[in-house]
Design a protein around this motif. Structure first.
Motif, PDB file in Angstrom:
ATOM      1  N   ARG A 139      33.641   9.457 -25.886  1.00 62.95           N
ATOM      2  CA  ARG A 139      34.214   8.262 -25.248  1.00 62.95           C
ATOM      3  C   ARG A 139      33.118   7.418 -24.608  1.00 62.95           C
ATOM      4  O   ARG A 139      33.162   6.186 -24.681  1.00 62.95           O
ATOM      5  N   LEU A 140      32.116   8.061 -24.023  1.00 60.00           N
ATOM      6  CA  LEU A 140      30.978   7.312 -23.460  1.00 60.00           C
ATOM      7  C   LEU A 140      30.173   6.629 -24.564  1.00 60.00           C
ATOM      8  O   LEU A 140      29.695   5.499 -24.384  1.00 60.00           O
ATOM      9  N   GLU A 141      30.027   7.291 -25.699  1.00 58.36           N
ATOM     10  CA  GLU A 141      29.289   6.693 -26.820  1.00 58.36           C
ATOM     11  C   GLU A 141      30.018   5.479 -27.370  1.00 58.36           C
ATOM     12  O   GLU A 141      29.390   4.472 -27.726  1.00 58.36           O
ATOM     13  N   PHE A 142      31.352   5.524 -27.417  1.00 56.21           N
ATOM     14  CA  PHE A 142      32.113   4.345 -27.845  1.00 56.21           C
ATOM     15  C   PHE A 142      31.986   3.214 -26.830  1.00 56.21           C
ATOM     16  O   PHE A 142      31.901   2.040 -27.208  1.00 56.21           O
ATOM     17  N   ALA A 143      31.968   3.540 -25.540  1.00 67.27           N
ATOM     18  CA  ALA A 143      31.779   2.509 -24.517  1.00 67.27           C
ATOM     19  C   ALA A 143      30.397   1.864 -24.663  1.00 67.27           C
ATOM     20  O   ALA A 143      30.272   0.633 -24.573  1.00 67.27           O
ATOM     21  N   ALA A 144      29.394   2.689 -24.909  1.00 69.24           N
ATOM     22  CA  ALA A 144      28.047   2.146 -25.118  1.00 69.24           C
ATOM     23  C   ALA A 144      28.003   1.271 -26.366  1.00 69.24           C
ATOM     24  O   ALA A 144      27.349   0.215 -26.381  1.00 69.24           O
ATOM     25  N   ALA A 145      28.706   1.681 -27.428  1.00 74.29           N
ATOM     26  CA  ALA A 145      28.751   0.881 -28.655  1.00 74.29           C
ATOM     27  C   ALA A 145      29.404  -0.473 -28.389  1.00 74.29           C
ATOM     28  O   ALA A 145      28.971  -1.499 -28.942  1.00 74.29           O
ATOM     29  N   ALA A 146      30.440  -0.504 -27.559  1.00 76.95           N
ATOM     30  CA  ALA A 146      31.086  -1.771 -27.223  1.00 76.95           C
ATOM     31  C   ALA A 146      30.121  -2.681 -26.461  1.00 76.95           C
ATOM     32  O   ALA A 146      30.065  -3.894 -26.718  1.00 76.95           O
ATOM     33  N   ILE A 147      29.346  -2.106 -25.560  1.00 77.38           N
ATOM     34  CA  ILE A 147      28.362  -2.898 -24.813  1.00 77.38           C
ATOM     35  C   ILE A 147      27.288  -3.434 -25.759  1.00 77.38           C
ATOM     36  O   ILE A 147      26.870  -4.599 -25.657  1.00 77.38           O
ATOM     37  N   VAL A 148      26.844  -2.599 -26.705  1.00 76.66           N
ATOM     38  CA  VAL A 148      25.846  -3.036 -27.688  1.00 76.66           C
ATOM     39  C   VAL A 148      26.413  -4.171 -28.537  1.00 76.66           C
ATOM     40  O   VAL A 148      25.721  -5.152 -28.831  1.00 76.66           O
ATOM     41  N   MET A 149      27.688  -4.071 -28.925  1.00 70.92           N
ATOM     42  CA  MET A 149      28.305  -5.151 -29.708  1.00 70.92           C
ATOM     43  C   MET A 149      28.300  -6.466 -28.942  1.00 70.92           C
ATOM     44  O   MET A 149      27.967  -7.522 -29.501  1.00 70.92           O
TER      45      MET A 149
END
Length: 165
Positions: free
Chosen positions: A77-87
């Motif tokens: 879930r943290l990795e998906f949150a980081a991916a959203a920030i990167v997007m």
């Protein structure tokens, strides 16, 4: 010299005509007990493997079940949150299409390695419920694999955001 009698208890589980029983004995006073354990559930049978399109449908269902299980991991879930920030950062920076492709490939690789790491942890916990050095090593190596992909992704995002690549 005096003979010391120390009570020693030992248990063994045996199968008598399809029933599991515990045999107990205490050596000092020769106490013997016979206790029946609850019946085991019937062994599960593996359904026959389907072929063609039905096999693809089954495999898709297994993959979705794996993704649901993976979602239970806080790290994912943290990795998906980081991916959203990167997007959002990529949108703000207006990066090239190949940057998006590489970032997506890194995210997919990270999720695949995270899934394998979770599988290793689940199996290790099942096979070695008590602490052992081998179990620790297996978990540490799985964690290292995830960490290396995270570092690689961070380096890539940093290079893109600073316009080095």
């Amino acid at each position: 010299m005096k003979n010391l009698s120390i009570p020693v208890r030992f248990d063994s589980v045996i199968d008598i005509q399809g029933r599991r029983v515990v045999l107990s004995a205490i050596c000092k006073n020769r106490e013997h007990t016979l206790m029946e354990l609850p019946k085991r559930a019937e062994p599960r049978t593996v359904p026959p493997r389907r072929r063609g399109l039905l096999h693809v449908i089954d495999a898709t269902g297994y993959s979705i079940a794996g993704l649901r299980r993976l979602w239970l991991e806080a790290a994912v879930r943290l990795e998906f949150a980081a991916a959203a920030i990167v997007m959002l950062a990529f949108l703000w920076r207006g990066v090239d299409a190949w940057h998006w492709f590489v970032a997506g490939a890194l995210l997919a690789t990270l999720l695949a390695v995270e899934a394998l790491n979770t599988a290793i942890e689940v199996l290790t916990d099942h096979l070695s419920p008590e602490w052992s050095q081998m179990a620790k090593d297996a978990k540490d190596l799985g964690s290292l694999a995830v960490g290396l992909i995270v570092v690689l992704a961070c380096i890539f995002v940093g290079l893109v955001m600073t316009r080095v690549i």
